[in-house]
Design an enzyme around this catalytic site. Structure first.
Site, mmCIF file in Angstrom:
data_model
loop_
_atom_site.group_PDB
_atom_site.id
_atom_site.type_symbol
_atom_site.label_atom_id
_atom_site.label_comp_id
_atom_site.label_asym_id
_atom_site.label_seq_id
_atom_site.Cartn_x
_atom_site.Cartn_y
_atom_site.Cartn_z
ATOM 1 N N ASP A 52 4.638 23.385 4.157
ATOM 2 C CA ASP A 52 3.460 24.116 3.699
ATOM 3 C C ASP A 52 2.986 25.085 4.774
ATOM 4 O OD1 ASP A 52 3.709 22.508 1.565
ATOM 5 O OD2 ASP A 52 1.753 21.522 1.743
ATOM 6 N N ASP A 56 2.481 28.991 4.388
ATOM 7 C CA ASP A 56 1.186 29.625 4.642
ATOM 8 C C ASP A 56 1.321 30.784 5.618
ATOM 9 O OD1 ASP A 56 0.063 27.811 2.985
ATOM 10 O OD2 ASP A 56 -0.797 26.541 4.568
ATOM 11 N N SER A 101 5.715 28.135 -36.061
ATOM 12 C CA SER A 101 5.283 26.761 -35.804
ATOM 13 C C SER A 101 6.439 25.824 -36.163
ATOM 14 C CB SER A 101 4.045 26.505 -36.662
ATOM 15 O OG SER A 101 3.566 25.229 -36.407
ATOM 16 N N LEU A 102 6.168 24.562 -36.411
ATOM 17 C CA LEU A 102 7.234 23.601 -36.716
ATOM 18 C C LEU A 102 6.787 22.654 -37.821
ATOM 19 C CD1 LEU A 102 8.277 22.340 -33.156
ATOM 20 C CD2 LEU A 102 9.744 23.595 -34.729
ATOM 21 N N GLU A 133 14.643 18.848 -27.476
ATOM 22 C CA GLU A 133 13.745 19.135 -26.342
ATOM 23 C C GLU A 133 12.445 18.370 -26.531
ATOM 24 O OE1 GLU A 133 12.897 23.293 -26.643
ATOM 25 O OE2 GLU A 133 15.016 23.787 -26.867
ATOM 26 N N LYS A 135 8.576 17.924 -27.086
ATOM 27 C CA LYS A 135 7.543 18.770 -27.698
ATOM 28 C C LYS A 135 6.264 18.569 -26.894
ATOM 29 C CE LYS A 135 5.349 19.767 -32.142
ATOM 30 N NZ LYS A 135 4.006 19.806 -31.623
ATOM 31 N N ASP A 137 2.614 18.871 -25.488
ATOM 32 C CA ASP A 137 1.319 19.082 -26.109
ATOM 33 C C ASP A 137 0.467 19.934 -25.169
ATOM 34 O OD1 ASP A 137 -0.501 18.854 -28.060
ATOM 35 O OD2 ASP A 137 -0.999 16.753 -27.700
ATOM 36 N N ARG A 156 -0.792 32.036 -28.850
ATOM 37 C CA ARG A 156 -0.049 32.181 -30.100
ATOM 38 C C ARG A 156 -0.949 32.734 -31.207
ATOM 39 N NH1 ARG A 156 0.608 28.649 -34.532
ATOM 40 N NH2 ARG A 156 2.311 29.401 -35.834
ATOM 41 N N TYR A 257 10.845 28.000 -23.490
ATOM 42 C CA TYR A 257 11.944 27.490 -24.313
ATOM 43 C C TYR A 257 12.488 28.452 -25.358
ATOM 44 C CZ TYR A 257 7.906 26.529 -27.279
ATOM 45 O OH TYR A 257 6.751 26.655 -27.983
ATOM 46 N N LYS A 322 16.594 21.140 -32.769
ATOM 47 C CA LYS A 322 16.830 22.535 -33.156
ATOM 48 C C LYS A 322 18.309 22.785 -33.417
ATOM 49 C CE LYS A 322 13.131 24.159 -30.129
ATOM 50 N NZ LYS A 322 12.720 24.930 -28.967
ATOM 51 N N LYS A 346 8.001 13.528 -34.592
ATOM 52 C CA LYS A 346 6.778 13.137 -33.885
ATOM 53 C C LYS A 346 6.836 11.686 -33.408
ATOM 54 C CE LYS A 346 3.254 15.251 -34.282
ATOM 55 N NZ LYS A 346 2.357 16.382 -34.438
ATOM 56 N N CYS A 440 -28.789 0.160 -10.270
ATOM 57 C CA CYS A 440 -27.353 -0.046 -10.076
ATOM 58 C C CYS A 440 -26.966 -1.455 -10.542
ATOM 59 C CB CYS A 440 -27.006 0.133 -8.600
ATOM 60 S SG CYS A 440 -25.326 -0.397 -8.209
ATOM 61 N N CYS A 443 -26.103 -3.639 -7.249
ATOM 62 C CA CYS A 443 -27.047 -4.015 -6.195
ATOM 63 C C CYS A 443 -28.503 -3.987 -6.639
ATOM 64 C CB CYS A 443 -26.856 -3.119 -4.971
ATOM 65 S SG CYS A 443 -27.380 -1.418 -5.247
ATOM 66 N N CYS A 458 -25.642 5.548 -7.379
ATOM 67 C CA CYS A 458 -26.323 4.522 -6.615
ATOM 68 C C CYS A 458 -26.275 5.039 -5.179
ATOM 69 C CB CYS A 458 -25.588 3.193 -6.707
ATOM 70 S SG CYS A 458 -26.157 2.027 -5.469
ATOM 71 N N CYS A 463 -24.584 -0.943 -0.882
ATOM 72 C CA CYS A 463 -24.242 -1.490 -2.202
ATOM 73 C C CYS A 463 -22.868 -2.171 -2.147
ATOM 74 C CB CYS A 463 -24.235 -0.376 -3.235
ATOM 75 S SG CYS A 463 -23.585 -0.897 -4.828
HETATM 76 S S1 IVH Z 1 9.896 25.462 -31.016
HETATM 77 C C1 IVH Z 1 10.873 28.588 -33.742
HETATM 78 N N1 IVH Z 1 9.976 23.908 -28.910
HETATM 79 O O1 IVH Z 1 4.823 22.811 -30.844
HETATM 80 C C2 IVH Z 1 10.288 27.878 -32.633
HETATM 81 N N2 IVH Z 1 7.866 24.260 -29.948
HETATM 82 O O2 IVH Z 1 3.900 22.106 -33.583
HETATM 83 C C3 IVH Z 1 9.164 26.984 -33.023
HETATM 84 N N3 IVH Z 1 6.005 23.141 -28.799
HETATM 85 O O3 IVH Z 1 3.538 25.920 -31.790
HETATM 86 C C4 IVH Z 1 8.618 26.221 -31.885
HETATM 87 N N4 IVH Z 1 7.209 22.226 -27.196
HETATM 88 O O4 IVH Z 1 3.504 25.370 -29.310
HETATM 89 C C5 IVH Z 1 9.189 24.450 -29.858
HETATM 90 N N5 IVH Z 1 10.220 22.584 -27.026
HETATM 91 C C6 IVH Z 1 9.445 23.141 -27.954
HETATM 92 C C7 IVH Z 1 8.050 22.923 -27.991
HETATM 93 C C8 IVH Z 1 7.294 23.501 -29.011
HETATM 94 C C9 IVH Z 1 5.986 22.387 -27.685
HETATM 95 C C10 IVH Z 1 4.813 23.472 -29.605
HETATM 96 C C11 IVH Z 1 4.690 24.927 -29.925
HETATM 97 C C12 IVH Z 1 4.515 25.001 -31.438
HETATM 98 C C13 IVH Z 1 4.119 23.613 -31.764
HETATM 99 C C14 IVH Z 1 4.504 23.291 -33.190
#
Ligand code: IVH
Length: 706
Positions: A52, A56, A101-102, A133, A135, A137, A156, A257, A322, A346, A440, A443, A458, A463
């Site tokens: 580090d 720096d 989305s998915l 991959e 997913k 959050d 998005r 991704y 995918k 999920k 507290c 105490c 406290c 304490c």
């Molecule tokens: S693929 C065509 N890959 O999940 C591509 N999504 O519920 C569609 N997410 O809005 C998305 N990790 O924000 C993809 N490895 C991953 C992901 C991913 C997280 C999120 C993404 C999407 C949401 C859908």
């Protein structure tokens, strides 16, 4: 004529200035590249190759040059991550292609059904490879690069347009400001990256790793500030507010991704190759992605991670499966906003409802009171949960959480379970409103509230609950590491009046410890109590040799964690020197702001703490800081300082010399290179004159390093 002109130029000082400039310019370009590269090693690869302190130093030099030549600074300079003032609002950004989305699958059968559907649409699906991959959050972000430069970043939004959060995203350390990553002289092993599209738009997920989230909350809690509910909302909230400085202070990172759009260049034909390609460009890519030839194998891998989800370093709500072939994926088309070519498998939800029996209150190390839920025990994802955090007293009031309520509880990753809120529909009228305690619970002293903070404290220094936490922290792994000093023994020792502060650990006798080893310990422990006591005494003795950084950590000064403790131990030779440090002096250390500096000074000012220090010293717990050997312009030179210098304190002058590679000694000898003289010098001046040692002042000292 031409030649003459060149000769004139050659001899002119003007030309020399240009030459120097060119040297400095290439040094600057080199520095930019080095800092980018080491930043990448640290934040993307998680495998730094310099310390580090070295990092720096590079940044400091870069900033110095930029201060002298502001016109050289480009937006991709590593110094330009946080800039500008807070915005008034976010602009809208249209995405160059839909950001999709998915669809979800909750069981393996759902995944097979999905595959059956798309197999009927295109026979190539039957033999198609799949990529799996995690997913993550977090918050989905879209990043635009033109000619390799990061020019725009957006949320998005609705998939067609999002918000322009460029300034906030720039502060994310793992986000490359320029691609391909400028490679370092050290990095000879990797192949050169392929030709880059002139316009490249990628997509990823921004998030806060679980460990960083917990550390952030711990810090906020100790500072009496509001803690965050969960990593996802914290990351999303920090990126979608208007002040980039706040974003910069949050430990947000990124995994990329997908290529959303590319112009003027080739991009890979498969998802698997895309991930590898993005990695070679310097983007952070998950190392948990795998490619499979069959759906069975893909499902098995996703299920494996469901079983191991607590090991994931981030919050994930499933695994994405995918189709690898991107042309096939595109041919399969889209339903609404969901591509047919991918599915989110999920994980089982980790939210359950249970009864809130009671609300208890914990007293932290700094006296902060934190409420927790006492729950009807309930299983969440294989773990029985009977306690959950309620964050702070305001949270209970805001959510109108009442004792007797049925509450929704969430457990995510390794994060401590927390109460999301009450199930209002389940109320029977028997519930009652909770009132925070005015004294507290440990105490009995009245609790206090400070202006601008959410926490109640406290403030009783004696304490027992605070003492308990203090001792627990002092003996913990990252601090003095006294193995065997468990919570139960500590509690007994406090109860028996053997420990009034942490220094008392060093005067414990074998008899004290034997008495504190509870009957239960005696039964459950395989070792006889005498052996246990001896081991513990040996561990206490051994802890006296812990380095200064650990002792500073162990003291539990508000705002001082392990990293800062190590910085302090480098800057100060021992705790005597540190207790004399001023707020201004402390702020000279990178990473220490006015609040932490004030908290350090305040800690050392307190009489009770000074007494603890004296006792530690008397017990021989007084490590000396190890000042690392630095290379620099003063390497190989020994300095002696005498008299009061105009702007440096002794400590600062010493730190200055050492940080430039020099050594500082107490006495003048023929090996002394320079005597640095201030006002009212002592006898050292005479001796130096006698030995013919060079004598300089503070100003000359500073000039030696420029
Ligand atoms: S693929 C065509 N890959 O999940 C591509 N999504 O519920 C569609 N997410 O809005 C998305 N990790 O924000 C993809 N490895 C991953 C992901 C991913 C997280 C999120 C993404 C999407 C949401 C859908």
């Amino acid at each position: 004529m031409h030649i003459n002109y060149l000769c004139d130029l050659w001899q002119s000082t003007h030309f020399l200035v240009i030459m120097n400039h060119m040297d400095l310019r290439s040094r600057y370009e080199w520095l930019k590249q080095e800092v980018h590269y080491h930043n990448y090693r640290y934040h993307v690869l998680d495998a730094p190759i310099i310390s580090d302190a070295e990092y720096d130093r590079l940044v400091k030099e870069l900033k110095q040059i930029e201060a002298e030549h502001p016109d050289w600074v480009t937006p991709d300079s590593p110094s330009q991550r946080v800039g500008g003032r807070p915005l008034d609002r976010f602009e809208k950004v249209r995405h160059p292609a839909p950001v999709l989305s998915l669809a979800n699958a909750f069981t393996a059968d759902d995944v097979y059904a999905w595959f059956d559907r798309i197999r009927k649409l295109d026979e190539r699906v039957e033999r198609a490879a799949l990529v799996v991959e995690p997913k993550i959050d977090g918050l989905s972000v879209v990043l635009h690069y033109r000619e390799g430069l990061f020019v725009q970043g957006a949320t998005r939004g609705d998939g067609d347009a999002g918000e322009d959060i460029t300034a906030n995203l720039r502060t994310v350390r793992s986000l490359p400001l320029r691609i391909p990553l400028p490679r370092s002289s050290e990095d000879v092993a990797t192949a050169p990256p392929p030709a880059l599209p002139s316009y490249l738009v990628v997509r990823g997920e921004a998030f806060i790793p679980i460990r960083d989230f917990e550390a952030l909350n711990r810090k906020l809690r100790e500072a009496g500030e509001k803690t965050y509910l969960n990593p996802r909302n914290t990351a999303a909230g920090s990126l979608r507010q208007l002040d980039p400085k706040l974003t910069a202070s949050r430990p947000i990172t990124l995994l990329v991704y997908q290529i959303v759009y590319a112009e003027g260049g080739e991009i890979p034909p498969t998802q698997w190759q895309t991930l590898n390609y993005l990695r070679t460009l310097g983007f952070p890519i998950t190392d948990l992605a795998r490619r499979f030839d069959t759906l069975e194998a893909a499902i098995a891998y996703a299920q494996e991670w469901e079983a191991r989800r607590d090991e994931l370093p981030f919050e994930a709500d499933g695994m994405v499966i995918k189709i690898d072939d991107l042309a096939l994926a595109a041919a399969l088309g889209v339903v609404g906003k969901d591509p047919r070519s991918a599915i989110a498998f999920k994980f089982a939800a980790r939210e359950v409802t249970t009864l809130l029996h009671d609300i208890g209150v914990n007293v932290g190390r700094t006296g902060v009171l934190t409420p927790y839920a006492v729950l009807e025990p309930v299983e969440i994802g294989g773990v029985i949960v009977e306690r959950a955090t309620l964050h702070n007293f305001d949270y209970i009031a805001e959510k109108d959480i009442r004792i007797g309520d049925r509450v929704l509880v969430k457990r995510a990753g390794d994060v401590i379970p927390y109460v999301i809120g009450p199930v209002i529909e389940a109320r029977t009228g028997q519930e009652h409103v909770y009132h925070p305690p005015s004294t507290c619970p440990a105490c009995g002293q009245p609790v206090e509230h400070f202006e601008g903070e959410v926490a109640w404290y406290c403030v009783n220094a004696a304490c027992p609950a605070q003492l308990m936490r203090n001792v627990e922290h002092f003996v913990s792994r990252g601090a003095m590491d006294i193995v065997g000093m468990g919570a139960k023994i500590v509690e007994k020792l406090i109860e028996a009046g053997k420990i009034h502060h942490v220094a008392d650990l060093y005067t414990l006798t074998r008899a004290d410890i034997l008495e504190a080893i509870t009957k239960k310990d005696r039964k459950t422990d395989k070792q006889p109590p005498g052996k246990l006591a001896d081991n513990l005494l040996a561990a206490i003795e051994q802890s006296k040799r812990q380095p200064l950084a650990r002792l500073i950590t162990a003291l539990g000064i508000r705002g001082v964690g392990e990293v800062m403790a190590a910085d302090l131990a480098r800057a100060y030779p021992d705790l005597d020197a540190l207790s004399r440090a001023t707020v201004e002096e402390l702020q000279q250390i990178e990473g220490i702001g006015p609040n932490t500096a004030a908290s350090i000074v305040d800690w050392f000012k307190r009489e009770a703490n000074q007494q603890v220090l004296q006792k530690l010293k008397a017990a021989g717990v007084w490590p000396k800081g190890e000042t690392p050997k630095q290379e620099g312009p003063l390497s190989g030179l020994t300095f002696v300082i005498t008299g009061a210098l105009p702007s440096f304190t002794r400590e600062q002058a010493k730190a200055f010399i050492e940080s430039h590679g020099g050594k500082v000694s107490d006495s003048v000898s023929k090996n002394t290179a320079y005597l640095v003289v201030g006002e009212n010098p002592g006898s050292k001046l005479e001796k130096a004159q006698r030995l013919g040692v060079k004598i300089i002042g503070e100003e000359e000292l500073k000039r030696l390093v420029t």
